[in-house]
Design an enzyme around this catalytic site. Structure first.
Site, short mmCIF file in Angstrom:
data_model
loop_
_atom_site.label_atom_id
_atom_site.label_comp_id
_atom_site.label_asym_id
_atom_site.label_seq_id
_atom_site.Cartn_x
_atom_site.Cartn_y
_atom_site.Cartn_z
N ASP A 151 -30.73 -58.33 -46.65
CA ASP A 151 -32.16 -58.20 -46.40
C ASP A 151 -32.53 -56.74 -46.09
O ASP A 151 -31.70 -55.84 -46.24
CB ASP A 151 -32.60 -59.15 -45.27
N GLU A 159 -30.08 -55.05 -43.97
CA GLU A 159 -28.70 -55.02 -44.44
C GLU A 159 -27.87 -56.09 -43.73
O GLU A 159 -26.75 -55.85 -43.29
CB GLU A 159 -28.11 -53.61 -44.25
N GLU A 165 -35.55 -44.14 -35.14
CA GLU A 165 -35.52 -45.45 -35.80
C GLU A 165 -35.95 -46.55 -34.83
O GLU A 165 -36.72 -47.44 -35.19
CB GLU A 165 -34.10 -45.72 -36.30
C1 BGC Z 1 -31.96 -50.31 -41.80
C2 BGC Z 1 -32.52 -50.26 -43.19
C3 BGC Z 1 -32.80 -48.81 -43.59
C4 BGC Z 1 -31.59 -47.93 -43.34
C5 BGC Z 1 -31.91 -46.47 -43.55
C6 BGC Z 1 -30.75 -49.41 -41.70
O1 BGC Z 1 -30.23 -49.45 -40.41
O2 BGC Z 1 -31.59 -51.64 -41.48
O3 BGC Z 1 -33.74 -50.98 -43.27
O4 BGC Z 1 -33.15 -48.79 -44.93
O5 BGC Z 1 -31.14 -48.10 -42.04
O6 BGC Z 1 -33.00 -46.07 -42.80
#
Ligand code: BGC
Length: 372
Positions: free
Chosen positions: A166, A169, A327
């Site tokens: 998803d 990930e 993030e």
């Molecule tokens: C997230 C993804 C994202 C990636 C890079 C992962 O930890 O789950 O949604 O695309 O980081 O930012």
């Protein structure tokens, strides 16, 4: 009297554009996060939203470069894609190695890394959507993208029902609502723009969109709201994108309303901020600025301006003193605080600056007419 606690949107907006354009590789690729070892790659999911932000925020050239890079990534793999599409047409299971990865090196190569959670389909749908938005906004020429669009439609039409990781990930054995939503959003966008017809695949797109709708209606809803995966009872923040921007269902209809309600009940916080889903443990399972961006974007599109502004302010409040967005939000209640150290030991502190967080902030500000 100006409020001394009001977020400095002006500085953060300017910084957000700098972070995006300043970290773009000469190839056109955007790294997910330049400071975080395992994010020095380009994800189509992150990159497409980053390009959408650049396209809106006065950096159309940056978005052009990303879309050209993406198109090349796809056309460089045309043999692999055609092989997969032909195998599916013959009723065969495609070989593992014929599937496309979720992320690439900044030079556009496969990462070659074993063990990443790599098979994800949503980014390809999101790319079709972001490309269409960008070309329409700036009256861009479709011609240089036709071959990549043709390949992407074929790939998605052949693969959409296959379980894959998803947005986060995770849960590779499921078919996820947000993945279907991104694929549907992309296919719908290239139909509406006439690009699907120009490559002879309008019917293929229409049939796939119909099949996705039927699948969602049959197995993708719980209690009237979109579900995390087919058959799940849970909601997930990524489902917000199925509403805004992908427009999979009418924004004022019952499914959209029930989905927002479930998000507000389970994972959104009254003061702003959204968890990915209940039970998340990644870096302790905190709140994600990107999801506050999606919720705010949807609020803005459905006449809830004050709620949208609250999400914008909340995102801005997560920035570091250097105006960098992470993030995950710092200092908020984690769902699983005891699971934080294992991730910090593995990969270091929470990824900052995350280009996708800056992008969602810029998009939401643009929707609300908040300018530097
Ligand atoms: C997230 C993804 C994202 C990636 C890079 C992962 O930890 O789950 O949604 O695309 O980081 O930012």
């Amino acid at each position: 009297m100006p409020d001394p606690h009001a977020p400095d949107h002006s500085a953060l907006l300017r910084r957000s554009i700098e972070v995006i354009t300043g970290n773009q590789h000469p190839s056109g690729a955007y790294p997910a996060c330049p400071e975080y070892e395992v994010y020095r790659y380009s994800w189509l999911r992150d990159g497409s939203f980053v390009a959408e932000a650049a396209s809106r925020a006065g950096a159309a050239g940056s978005a052009d470069a990303f879309h050209r890079w993406s198109a090349k990534v796809l056309t460089d793999r045309s043999a692999r894609i055609e092989k997969l599409v032909a195998a599916v047409r013959r009723g065969e299971q495609p070989a593992e190695g014929d599937r496309l990865p979720t992320r690439y090196t900044l030079e556009g190569e496969d990462t070659g890394e074993v063990g990443w959670w790599d098979f994800q389909l949503d980014g390809y749908g999101t790319w079709l959507w972001a490309l269409t938005e960008h070309l329409a906004r700036h009256q861009g020429d479709h011609a240089p993208y036709r071959e990549a669009v043709r390949l992407t439609i074929g790939y998605l039409a052949a693969s959409w029902a296959t379980p894959c990781y998803d947005w986060w990930e995770e849960y590779a054995d499921q078919v996820h609502g947000a993945t279907l939503g991104a694929i549907r959003g992309g296919l719908h966008a290239v139909r509406a723009s006439g690009m699907a017809a120009s490559v002879g695949l309008d019917d293929v797109c229409a049939d796939t969109v119909d099949a996705i709708d039927a699948m969602i209606e049959e197995r993708g809803l719980f209690d009237g709201h979109l579900a995390k995966w087919l058959g799940s009872k849970q909601v997930d923040g990524s489902l917000l994108a199925c509403l805004t921007p992908f427009g999979n269902v009418p924004l004022d209809g019952p499914v959209a309303r029930a989905t927002v309600h479930a998000v507000e009940l389970d994972i959104a916080q009254p003061g702003g901020g959204v968890y990915r889903y209940l039970g998340d443990t990644f870096y302790g399972g905190g709140q994600w600025p990107v999801l506050a961006g999606f919720l705010g974007w949807h609020y803005a599109r459905t006449g809830r301006r004050d709620d949208a502004l609250r999400e914008l302010d909340w995102i801005a409040a997560q920035a570091t003193a250097e105006h960098l967005l992470p993030e995950q939000a710092p200092g908020v209640r984690l769902q699983a605080p005891r699971r934080l150290p294992e991730w910090e030991e593995r990969w270091g502190p929470n990824a900052t600056p995350l280009l996708w967080s800056h992008a969602m902030y810029l998009i939401l500000a643009d929707e609300l007419g908040v300018t530097p």
